[in-house]
Write an enzyme that holds these catalytic residues in place. Structure first.
Site, mmCIF file in Angstrom:
data_model
loop_
_atom_site.group_PDB
_atom_site.id
_atom_site.type_symbol
_atom_site.label_atom_id
_atom_site.label_comp_id
_atom_site.label_asym_id
_atom_site.label_seq_id
_atom_site.Cartn_x
_atom_site.Cartn_y
_atom_site.Cartn_z
ATOM 1 N N GLU A 45 0.826 -1.211 0.000
ATOM 2 C CA GLU A 45 0.000 0.000 0.000
ATOM 3 C C GLU A 45 0.859 1.259 0.000
ATOM 4 O O GLU A 45 0.543 2.239 -0.657
ATOM 5 C CB GLU A 45 -0.961 0.014 1.198
ATOM 6 N N TYR A 90 8.711 9.739 -4.991
ATOM 7 C CA TYR A 90 8.089 10.156 -3.721
ATOM 8 C C TYR A 90 8.862 9.580 -2.537
ATOM 9 O O TYR A 90 8.384 8.727 -1.802
ATOM 10 C CB TYR A 90 6.615 9.732 -3.669
ATOM 11 N N TYR A 128 -5.982 6.478 4.646
ATOM 12 C CA TYR A 128 -6.155 5.530 3.537
ATOM 13 C C TYR A 128 -5.399 4.226 3.811
ATOM 14 O O TYR A 128 -5.953 3.126 3.732
ATOM 15 C CB TYR A 128 -5.691 6.137 2.192
ATOM 16 N N ASP A 146 -9.568 4.687 -2.942
ATOM 17 C CA ASP A 146 -8.489 5.185 -3.803
ATOM 18 C C ASP A 146 -9.125 5.743 -5.081
ATOM 19 O O ASP A 146 -10.349 5.851 -5.180
ATOM 20 C CB ASP A 146 -7.455 4.070 -4.076
ATOM 21 N N CYS A 208 -19.767 -5.818 -16.445
ATOM 22 C CA CYS A 208 -19.756 -5.311 -15.065
ATOM 23 C C CYS A 208 -20.849 -5.938 -14.206
ATOM 24 O O CYS A 208 -22.021 -5.937 -14.593
ATOM 25 C CB CYS A 208 -19.934 -3.789 -15.096
ATOM 26 N N CYS A 214 -26.202 0.615 -11.953
ATOM 27 C CA CYS A 214 -25.319 1.763 -12.210
ATOM 28 C C CYS A 214 -26.086 2.926 -12.833
ATOM 29 O O CYS A 214 -26.591 2.832 -13.962
ATOM 30 C CB CYS A 214 -24.178 1.329 -13.127
HETATM 31 S S1 SF4 Z 1 -19.867 2.689 -15.497
HETATM 32 FE FE1 SF4 Z 1 -21.197 1.494 -14.184
HETATM 33 S S2 SF4 Z 1 -21.773 -0.264 -15.436
HETATM 34 FE FE2 SF4 Z 1 -20.020 0.659 -16.399
HETATM 35 S S3 SF4 Z 1 -18.274 -0.462 -15.588
HETATM 36 FE FE3 SF4 Z 1 -18.563 1.340 -14.267
HETATM 37 S S4 SF4 Z 1 -19.871 0.677 -12.592
HETATM 38 FE FE4 SF4 Z 1 -20.007 -0.867 -14.203
#
Ligand code: SF4
Length: 349
Positions: A45, A90, A128, A146, A208, A214
């Protein structure tokens, strides 16, 4: 109607598609209780801050081969660690790395603390890194955000507030989704989704696991997100590097002060780096030649154009600053990238 993003869907995807990374225990190995070594998680990390996975891998392998435990690293010589870090950039990270390893040994018996507060008390460990180590190494439900996670959150929620202003909003969104079950795998799953599917320019929405949930996919705004505030133009600074070689092949080098840019790293003596040309400040009396071209390098806040002067000096001439390092003790790979660029210019094609 749009679904709500479900951590479980992402975990199912992660179980099949997790990236193989040298510091990672793959999800299948985690089920029977396989936990990553906190030392390896922490080291990765720190190395990954501001640096890509591809650039980090060889450094991570080299560090863990040479210093397999936090106690080994704590006992290392500062100059060896700085030399091993050379090229990764860095450099304050390398100094903090040593401080942290030594604190783990001195204050925690060589064992990383297993709470968020305990991790936050270590030198060089910010929110983080503490969150990432807590989640990945100890499976605590910490929120880890991140750049990849910011992008995924902005898209899933179709959030148009520009970064950096959007950071707290995106962090809150990420926190709301963090599950109690397998939080460590979940943290890595969101990062992997951002790194491999929800990429900056060409998100592969067709693959996805969160497409049905989404909002940016629905709105057709994915590639515009996250919005970013316009960047300030970086200024250009000028400087001179003096590369003196003694007739026996030794190079004149100096270690930079611990504080400041490239702190603690080995380098060529040189002028200040400023927007106006600085006065000459050769480290030894010699007939200096100016090489054609420049060594150019970009730091976080400025571009640097370095004029490189070289000279051959006799054995008996003492330098005003720096020390001569014989060819048997000098390796260009011990230099930070900008100093190596100056060396490459002097060495020629
Ligand atoms: S924009 Fe939405 S649907 Fe497309 S890869 Fe990213 S999270 Fe998945």
């Amino acid at each position: 109607m749009r679904e709500t993003p479900r951590p479980q869907d992402l975990l199912v995807w992660y179980d099949r598609h997790a990236r193989a990374l040298p510091w990672r225990v793959p999800p299948r190995a985690r089920v029977p209780g396989g936990r990553p070594d906190p030392y390896r998680v922490w080291l990765s990390e720190i190395m990954l801050q501001q640096t890509t996975v591809a650039a980090v891998k060889p450094y991570f392998e080299a560090f863990t081969t040479r210093w397999p435990t936090v106690s080994d690293l704590a006992a290392a010589r500062d100059e060896d660690v700085m030399a091993a870090w050379a090229g990764l950039g860095y450099y304050a990270r390398a100094r903090n790395l040593l401080k942290c390893a030594r604190a783990v040994v001195a204050d925690h018996g060589g064992v990383f603390p297993d709470t968020l507060d305990g991790l936050l008390s270590l030198p060089g460990v910010g929110p983080y890194t503490a969150g990432a180590v807590a989640a990945i190494a100890f499976d605590l439900p910490a929120t880890v955000v991140d750049g990849n996670v910011e992008r995924v959150m902005a898209r899933v929620h179709d959030e148009h507030t520009p970064l950096p202003q959007a950071k707290p909003i995106l962090t809150e969104m990420a926190a709301a989704l963090t599950p109690v079950d397998r939080p460590g795998d979940y943290a890595q799953a969101v990062m992997d989704l951002g790194a491999t599917i929800c990429t900056p320019r060409n998100p592969a929405c067709g693959l996805c696991p969160w497409r049905g949930a989404c909002a940016a996919w629905d709105a057709g705004t994915a590639v515009e997100l996250p919005k970013k505030a316009p960047k300030k133009r970086k200024p250009t600074r000028l400087g001179i590097a003096y590369l003196a070689r003694r007739v026996d092949g030794a190079w004149l080098l100096e270690r930079r002060p611990d504080k400041g840019l490239l702190g603690g790293m080995l380098g060529w003596p040189g002028s200040d780096w400023a927007e106006e040309a600085s006065p000459e400040s050769p480290p030894i009396r010699a007939e200096w030649k100016t090489l054609p071209g420049e060594a150019r390098h970009t730091f976080t806040h400025f571009h640097l154009r370095l004029t490189v002067r070289t000279a051959l000096v006799p054995m008996d001439r003492p330098p005003g600053r720096g020390v001569f390092v014989g060819p048997e003790d000098f390796s260009p790979s011990d230099l930070p990238t900008v100093m190596r660029k100056a060396f490459d210019l002097a060495r020629g094609p």
